[in-house]
Design an enzyme around this catalytic site. Sequence first.
Site, PDB file in Angstrom:
ATOM      1  N   CYS A 417       0.799  -1.229   0.000  1.00 49.72           N
ATOM      2  CA  CYS A 417       0.000   0.000   0.000  1.00 49.72           C
ATOM      3  C   CYS A 417       0.833   1.281   0.000  1.00 49.72           C
ATOM      4  O   CYS A 417       0.489   2.205  -0.738  1.00 49.72           O
ATOM      5  CB  CYS A 417      -1.050   0.004   1.104  1.00 49.72           C
ATOM      6  SG  CYS A 417      -0.599  -0.812   2.627  1.00 49.72           S
ATOM      7  N   ARG A 446       7.519 -10.924   4.773  1.00 50.19           N
ATOM      8  CA  ARG A 446       7.221 -10.823   6.206  1.00 50.19           C
ATOM      9  C   ARG A 446       8.008 -11.900   6.923  1.00 50.19           C
ATOM     10  O   ARG A 446       8.016 -13.046   6.490  1.00 50.19           O
ATOM     11  CB  ARG A 446       5.717 -11.014   6.444  1.00 50.19           C
ATOM     12  CG  ARG A 446       4.914  -9.927   5.756  1.00 50.19           C
ATOM     13  CD  ARG A 446       3.432 -10.125   5.918  1.00 50.19           C
ATOM     14  NE  ARG A 446       2.726  -9.138   5.093  1.00 50.19           N
ATOM     15  CZ  ARG A 446       1.420  -9.071   4.949  1.00 50.19           C
ATOM     16  NH1 ARG A 446       0.652  -9.928   5.601  1.00 50.19           N
ATOM     17  NH2 ARG A 446       0.869  -8.164   4.189  1.00 50.19           N
ATOM     18  N   GLN A 464       0.864 -10.868  -3.583  1.00 48.89           N
ATOM     19  CA  GLN A 464      -0.564 -10.620  -3.436  1.00 48.89           C
ATOM     20  C   GLN A 464      -1.131 -10.137  -4.768  1.00 48.89           C
ATOM     21  O   GLN A 464      -0.460  -9.400  -5.500  1.00 48.89           O
ATOM     22  CB  GLN A 464      -0.794  -9.521  -2.396  1.00 48.89           C
ATOM     23  CG  GLN A 464      -0.306  -9.879  -1.010  1.00 48.89           C
ATOM     24  CD  GLN A 464      -0.447  -8.705  -0.062  1.00 48.89           C
ATOM     25  OE1 GLN A 464      -0.047  -7.594  -0.379  1.00 48.89           O
ATOM     26  NE2 GLN A 464      -1.020  -8.955   1.104  1.00 48.89           N
ATOM     27  N   ASP A 466      -2.827  -7.677  -5.413  1.00 45.53           N
ATOM     28  CA  ASP A 466      -3.177  -6.531  -4.587  1.00 45.53           C
ATOM     29  C   ASP A 466      -3.719  -5.377  -5.417  1.00 45.53           C
ATOM     30  O   ASP A 466      -3.393  -5.250  -6.595  1.00 45.53           O
ATOM     31  CB  ASP A 466      -1.905  -6.068  -3.855  1.00 45.53           C
ATOM     32  CG  ASP A 466      -2.220  -5.420  -2.522  1.00 45.53           C
ATOM     33  OD1 ASP A 466      -3.403  -5.286  -2.186  1.00 45.53           O
ATOM     34  OD2 ASP A 466      -1.259  -5.060  -1.817  1.00 45.53           O
ATOM     35  N   HIS A 468      -5.238  -1.082  -4.610  1.00 51.61           N
ATOM     36  CA  HIS A 468      -5.701  -0.076  -3.666  1.00 51.61           C
ATOM     37  C   HIS A 468      -6.605   0.888  -4.396  1.00 51.61           C
ATOM     38  O   HIS A 468      -6.257   1.396  -5.456  1.00 51.61           O
ATOM     39  CB  HIS A 468      -4.510   0.622  -3.013  1.00 51.61           C
ATOM     40  CG  HIS A 468      -3.718  -0.341  -2.186  1.00 51.61           C
ATOM     41  ND1 HIS A 468      -2.646  -1.032  -2.684  1.00 51.61           N
ATOM     42  CD2 HIS A 468      -3.909  -0.788  -0.925  1.00 51.61           C
ATOM     43  CE1 HIS A 468      -2.187  -1.854  -1.742  1.00 51.61           C
ATOM     44  NE2 HIS A 468      -2.933  -1.735  -0.668  1.00 51.61           N
ATOM     45  N   LYS A 550     -11.776  -5.255   8.197  1.00 51.45           N
ATOM     46  CA  LYS A 550     -11.693  -5.994   6.943  1.00 51.45           C
ATOM     47  C   LYS A 550     -12.706  -7.123   6.860  1.00 51.45           C
ATOM     48  O   LYS A 550     -13.252  -7.568   7.865  1.00 51.45           O
ATOM     49  CB  LYS A 550     -10.285  -6.553   6.763  1.00 51.45           C
ATOM     50  CG  LYS A 550      -9.804  -7.388   7.928  1.00 51.45           C
ATOM     51  CD  LYS A 550      -8.346  -7.811   7.701  1.00 51.45           C
ATOM     52  CE  LYS A 550      -7.918  -8.784   8.765  1.00 51.45           C
ATOM     53  NZ  LYS A 550      -6.890  -9.704   8.341  1.00 51.45           N
ATOM     54  N   HIS A 596      -8.273  -1.534   0.547  1.00 49.63           N
ATOM     55  CA  HIS A 596      -7.215  -2.499   0.221  1.00 49.63           C
ATOM     56  C   HIS A 596      -7.927  -3.807  -0.089  1.00 49.63           C
ATOM     57  O   HIS A 596      -8.793  -4.205   0.681  1.00 49.63           O
ATOM     58  CB  HIS A 596      -6.291  -2.774   1.403  1.00 49.63           C
ATOM     59  CG  HIS A 596      -5.713  -1.569   2.071  1.00 49.63           C
ATOM     60  ND1 HIS A 596      -4.367  -1.422   2.269  1.00 49.63           N
ATOM     61  CD2 HIS A 596      -6.285  -0.461   2.615  1.00 49.63           C
ATOM     62  CE1 HIS A 596      -4.134  -0.290   2.917  1.00 49.63           C
ATOM     63  NE2 HIS A 596      -5.284   0.308   3.145  1.00 49.63           N
TER      64      HIS A 596
END
Length: 735
Positions: A417, A446, A464, A466, A468, A550, A596
Amino acid sequence: MVRIVLPDGKVLERPEGVAVIDVLRDIGPRLARDAVAARVNDELVDLSTRLSQPEVRLSAVMLDSPDGLFVARHSCAHVMAEASCSLWPQTKLVYGPPVEDGFYYDIDLDHSLTPEDFPAIEARMAEIVKEDRPFTRYEMPRGAAMAKLLAEGNEYKVDNAERATGDVLSFYVTGTRDSGCFEDLCRGPHVPSTGRVGAFKVVQVAGAYHHGDASKKMLQRVYGTAWPTRKDLDAHLKRLEEARKRDHRRLGQELGLFTIDPLVGSGLVLWKPRGAVMRHALECLMREELLRRGYQPVYTPHIGRLDLYRTSGHFPYYRDAQFPPLYETDRARILNELWIATYERADGQSLGARELQLLDELRSADRGLYDQLMGAGASAGAGERLAQGPDGREHNLRLIRQLLQHSDGFLLRPMNCPHHIRIFAADARSYRDLPVRLAEFGTVYRYEQSGEISGMTRVRGFTQDDAHIFCTSEQLQQEIADCVDLTKHVLKLLALDDFRVRVGLRDDSDKYVGSRENWAKAEAAVRDAVRHSGMPYTEERGEAAFYGPKIDFVVKDCIGREWQLGTVQCDYNLPERFDLRYTGADNREHRPVMVHRAPFGSLERFCGILIEHFAGAFPVWLSPVQAVVCTVSERSAEYGRGVFELCRQAGLRVELDDSPERIGAKIRAATLAKVPYILVIGEQEAAGRQVNVRTREGAQLGSCSVPEFLVACAQEISSRAVSTARGPVESPKPA
RNA sequence: GCUGCUGUAGCUCAGUGGUAGAGCACGUCCUUGGUAAGGACGGGGCCGUGGGUUCAAUCCCCACCAGCAGCUCCA
């Protein structure tokens, strides 16, 4: 008198104090013989329970019902506990509840149990079962019971009793009261006697913290499973074995999909060519969807400056779950550590020992910088001095960050993000531009705890799907709804329909950023969206991201562990932290809201789950290899090579097996590799310019021309037809 | 991270205080075979890494690394 209402509506009248078992006996001797417990109104009780209310609903609970198993498994835990105490008298019992498919008992025992101890435990349990002693309940006033437990010296049971509610505590003896038989503080209920716990097996032992608290002592948790009959037990063990066969770690190895190499690093997935094919197919699917839904692809790097993550809050919030920072210079390292030490100091305290030590280090490493920080140099103004007083924390944090502008550290990104936010911030945005939807298959890192890493489902580097979304608060509702819809869409496409939806909200801990008002707005938006979607869901406090609530889509793997896949998260806080703005219709600046979202979640985890979902037998569009051309003999090899080439030119993922093996062996190899279509090519097929089609399920579909086969495949692929390992397999229908 | 178990050929696994074996896979040759295993021969091992005990360690002890199970954690 007691009015007893039976499930069929019949009403019995019995004197007050009548035992449940006697009522059942009057209804039918077999009922009384087979019942293991009873439900009185909504409460599960022992058969020996005496009825005292003027009117009750009563139903018998049988061993093969969910309630019956729950009770029997709990009783079986007692039997196991007794066996353990009998074999190791120093055993201290802690807590032994029924769980899905079985039960466990936490014990504190100096001898550490291994599977080699299980036969002895089971043998002792079998003896206890054979003795068929009654489970006898007795109750004591709280005070007397506490005194008894304290005298017995088991601090865990004392603790359990303190946590129990009510004025009366109950105990269960496996035998008659005061017989000296095994007894345990327990709420109950239990089956009538030890002979009634069903067929059982001790299955494993592992550590477990007392009360789940990592700072407390680690106990041994002994797991068992129990079923109504031996047959049910065997069927369960068989199911477990079958489940293990579809474990993605095993199939990934067998099918050559991925590997994890200790030399590369724990939790870092290496996608082999075959695994890469299926991942790529999923990425293509997602790209198509994103373009259809107005997303814009972007690319961003895998690392970013520490200051980026100070702004976002990722650093230092999740510092122990991140790979350590990369520092350009030693002075950057020292300044960063100083910043962390200052950050972690409680407000209102003076410089800590760690800060002073780092200042010393800095003085010897970079005198100039030290002087600048401490204000001793001529260039430094008085205002730049490192504040010593209790109120200096905020001042010092600012000052250190300022000095870090020259040379900072970098972080392997834990999330995408911040990068996407900076793309949004790079241009002046008007309300006409919104929503801006920036999408990227973004790889993040991570540092998961070593004990957590598992195959592809829990890793240290993952990608991901992903994106945004930056929108106005008026658009928020629709954007969240669209994300939920997209996630449901891809899960449906893959026939992954066994998932649950979890709405993660904040709790009162200090791990969240932002104002209460922001959180209230975000939680309302999330709740509203999921409510409108019509899906069943559970709300869970403490499951939110640090910046917002979420919606998670959670699935189970083949051995029953739950994994979060898709997620949609609402965020009022990061736009604030990064001071994001857009110009509204009123020509004033406004703050956007962020969503997200990642429908697959992580491609590693998603593929791991898919491998198990399909047991490695992927639908044709996902199959690493879609067809194998198997030649019967050298006489048909040349035609076979031609067929192979035709298929390849048509875009099919096809392999050729023209080795000197016999056709049976080739078919076996292709079947075990779970290739959907096996094209058997012999002299007959060569003569008729055909292919003979066989499926991995063993069906022989007959022969057809190569173009016919290719058209059928193309249709199956473009429709992304799916069949699961459980269901029937759709196939093209060659003539 | 914690507790316990495990680590031997590419894979699955035997095995022993005196430096190793099977099956599958792989390679070569023979076989030209029709819908789940044809045959013969062969190559392949720092017995996870580093210390220690011992005349001698793959085997016993310690540490580390990695995997597995559970617990704890998971933006």
